[in-house]
Write an enzyme that holds these catalytic residues in place. Structure first.
Site, PDB file in Angstrom:
ATOM      1  N   ASN A   1      -5.216   2.365  -4.085  1.00 39.14           N
ATOM      2  CA  ASN A   1      -5.886   3.253  -3.124  1.00 39.14           C
ATOM      3  C   ASN A   1      -4.918   4.268  -2.536  1.00 39.14           C
ATOM      4  O   ASN A   1      -4.735   4.379  -1.320  1.00 39.14           O
ATOM      5  CB  ASN A   1      -6.546   2.432  -2.007  1.00 39.14           C
ATOM      6  CG  ASN A   1      -5.541   1.581  -1.236  1.00 39.14           C
ATOM      7  OD1 ASN A   1      -4.495   1.209  -1.758  1.00 39.14           O
ATOM      8  ND2 ASN A   1      -5.867   1.273   0.013  1.00 39.14           N
TER       9      ASN A   1
ATOM     10  N   ASP B   1       1.520  -7.252   2.187  1.00 36.18           N
ATOM     11  CA  ASP B   1       0.395  -6.373   2.544  1.00 36.18           C
ATOM     12  C   ASP B   1       0.910  -5.188   3.362  1.00 36.18           C
ATOM     13  O   ASP B   1       0.266  -4.738   4.306  1.00 36.18           O
ATOM     14  CB  ASP B   1      -0.692  -7.137   3.307  1.00 36.18           C
ATOM     15  CG  ASP B   1      -2.046  -6.436   3.243  1.00 36.18           C
ATOM     16  OD1 ASP B   1      -2.295  -5.721   2.257  1.00 36.18           O
ATOM     17  OD2 ASP B   1      -2.852  -6.593   4.190  1.00 36.18           O
TER      18      ASP B   1
ATOM     19  N   HIS C   1       0.815  -1.210   0.000  1.00 41.79           N
ATOM     20  CA  HIS C   1       0.000   0.000   0.000  1.00 41.79           C
ATOM     21  C   HIS C   1       0.850   1.262   0.000  1.00 41.79           C
ATOM     22  O   HIS C   1       0.309   2.365   0.046  1.00 41.79           O
ATOM     23  CB  HIS C   1      -0.930   0.003   1.218  1.00 41.79           C
ATOM     24  CG  HIS C   1      -1.854  -1.179   1.266  1.00 41.79           C
ATOM     25  ND1 HIS C   1      -3.110  -1.163   0.705  1.00 41.79           N
ATOM     26  CD2 HIS C   1      -1.683  -2.429   1.789  1.00 41.79           C
ATOM     27  CE1 HIS C   1      -3.691  -2.350   0.889  1.00 41.79           C
ATOM     28  NE2 HIS C   1      -2.838  -3.121   1.544  1.00 41.79           N
TER      29      HIS C   1
END
Length: 414
Positions: A83, A294, A63
């Protein structure tokens, strides 16, 4: 311009080779592999002293572009989730990220584009344009494409371009408002739960849509025994699905939330012990194809809050290799299987020219000592944040050097 890596244990998971030898890098490419290679005049010579030399890790779910942390973890290619502050849902944004990656002296960065416009789940995004600009796959990140008709159109459209759709395996309606595994601990602590059924229902629905359209679908994070079993059944039927999980699901169960520990709050949530064991078995038998970090750095301001209000996510780049090797050292997963899940399978799924030690390919390499013991200390992290539930945990397997395009980006000695 040339470096000779001598006395290495060369492991290439793309073709399952495991031999002792040397590897020569010239002009950023692998020039020669073999025994007793003669170094060109002026070449740097690096004695690996029996350490494992493999392709660098391709982290299929991050991310954040946390380059220093990635390099310290043996990661040479980061797959950035869409995102971001500026949503990755157009070819212009994809091009900007790719240019920034190519111009910098850091790990490689490839974006995943948003699967639907604005990640709203209503209209298919411009997959063809984003793919042409450098997007390697398409996902709505932590949101499932919940409308089955939109998902069908998405798979049909992606099939035309040969693009990979990555789905978040969680039914939004069943998971609404939840942040913990629906079980005994959540009931006792009064936490809003997410049932494992939310994961299974999403997997089974999209497996059917994959079968209907003939297009592959990849599930970003599988967290439950039922989810692993659903993937295994679909694969047995010849459906084109793959899936990933992260080390924290192999190492922890929902008891990590005891005492309302927010550093163990992740999505999907940590589940029960039988789920943890099923995930390890799924990695061992190939049901789980990919291991991801992650990696999701969060500041103390958003983590040190009441559990229901705290942000979900942990940092995982620097611990990805060591925690994955934990199930290797325990005898539950073969080393080659673990390295495939970290390196060659992501490269194949994303059609990247990395993840191999073949002559003429980019010299994106990781050198590591699989047996070296060390202790995870968050204060030593190079990451922009320290939010880990593994602080002070002893592990085995440490990255010694990380090389991208022939350049050393990280050295344990340094």
């Amino acid at each position: 311009m040339a470096t000779l890596y001598k006395n290495a244990r060369l492991i290439d998971p793309s073709n399952e080779t495991d031999v002792k030898g040397d590897l020569l890098v010239e002009n950023g490419l692998i020039a020669e592999i073999g025994e007793n290679i003669t170094a060109p005049e002026g070449a740097e010579i690096v004695d690996c002293k029996g350490r494992i030399l493999s392709p660098g890790i391709i982290d299929m779910r991050s991310h954040s572009v946390d380059s220093a942390a990635a390099a310290a973890g043996g990661i040479t290619t980061v797959i950035l989730q869409p995102n971001q502050t500026t949503l990755i849902d157009s070819d212009a944004v994809v091009e900007r990220i790719r240019r920034r990656s190519e111009d910098g002296n850091s790990v490689r960065v490839y974006p995943m584009g948003a699967a639907t416009q604005g990640m709203a789940g209503e209209q298919v995004a411009e997959i063809g344009q984003m793919q042409e600009s450098g997007a390697v796959a398409f996902t709505d990140c932590n949101k499932a494409v919940s409308n089955p008709l939109v998902m069908r159109r998405l798979l049909e459209y992606s099939g035309y371009f040969g693009a990979l759709i990555v789905q978040y395996a969680q039914d939004d309606s069943l998971a609404a408002g939840g942040f913990a595994h629906e079980g005994e601990l959540a009931t006792r602590l009064g936490l809003a739960g997410i049932p494992a059924a939310a994961e299974v229902i999403q997997i089974e629905r999209d497996a059917r849509l994959s079968e209907l359209t003939g297009s592959p679908v990849h599930f970003a994070l599988v967290s439950s025994r039922e989810g692993v079993e659903a993937v295994r059944r679909a694969k047995a039927q010849g459906i084109k699905i793959t899936c990933a999980t992260a080390p924290h699901y192999l190492m922890l169960n929902d008891n990590a939330l005891e005492g309302y520990r927010t550093f163990a709050k992740v999505l999907p949530p940590l589940r029960g012990e039988e789920d943890r064991l099923a995930l390890i078995a799924g990695l061992a038998d190939g049901t789980i194809d990919v291991m991801v970090s992650d990696h999701n750095p969060k500041s103390a301001d958003v983590k040190r809050l009441p559990l229901g209000q705290a942000a979900a996510g942990i940092v995982g780049a620097e611990t990805l290799l060591a925690l994955t090797l934990s199930v290797v050292h325990s005898g539950k997963v073969e080393l080659m299987t673990a390295l495939k899940a970290l390196i060659s399978t992501p490269a194949q799924l994303l059609k990247l020219p990395y993840g191999t030690l073949k002559k003429g390919t980019p010299a994106d390499l990781m050198i590591f000592d699989a047996e070296k013991p060390w202790r995870i200390l968050s204060e030593d992290f190079k990451s922009v944040a320290k939010n880990t539930p593994f602080d002070t945990v002893p592990v085995q397997g440490q990255v010694w050097r990380t090389i991208v395009g022939g350049k050393t980006l990280f050295s344990q000695e340094a």
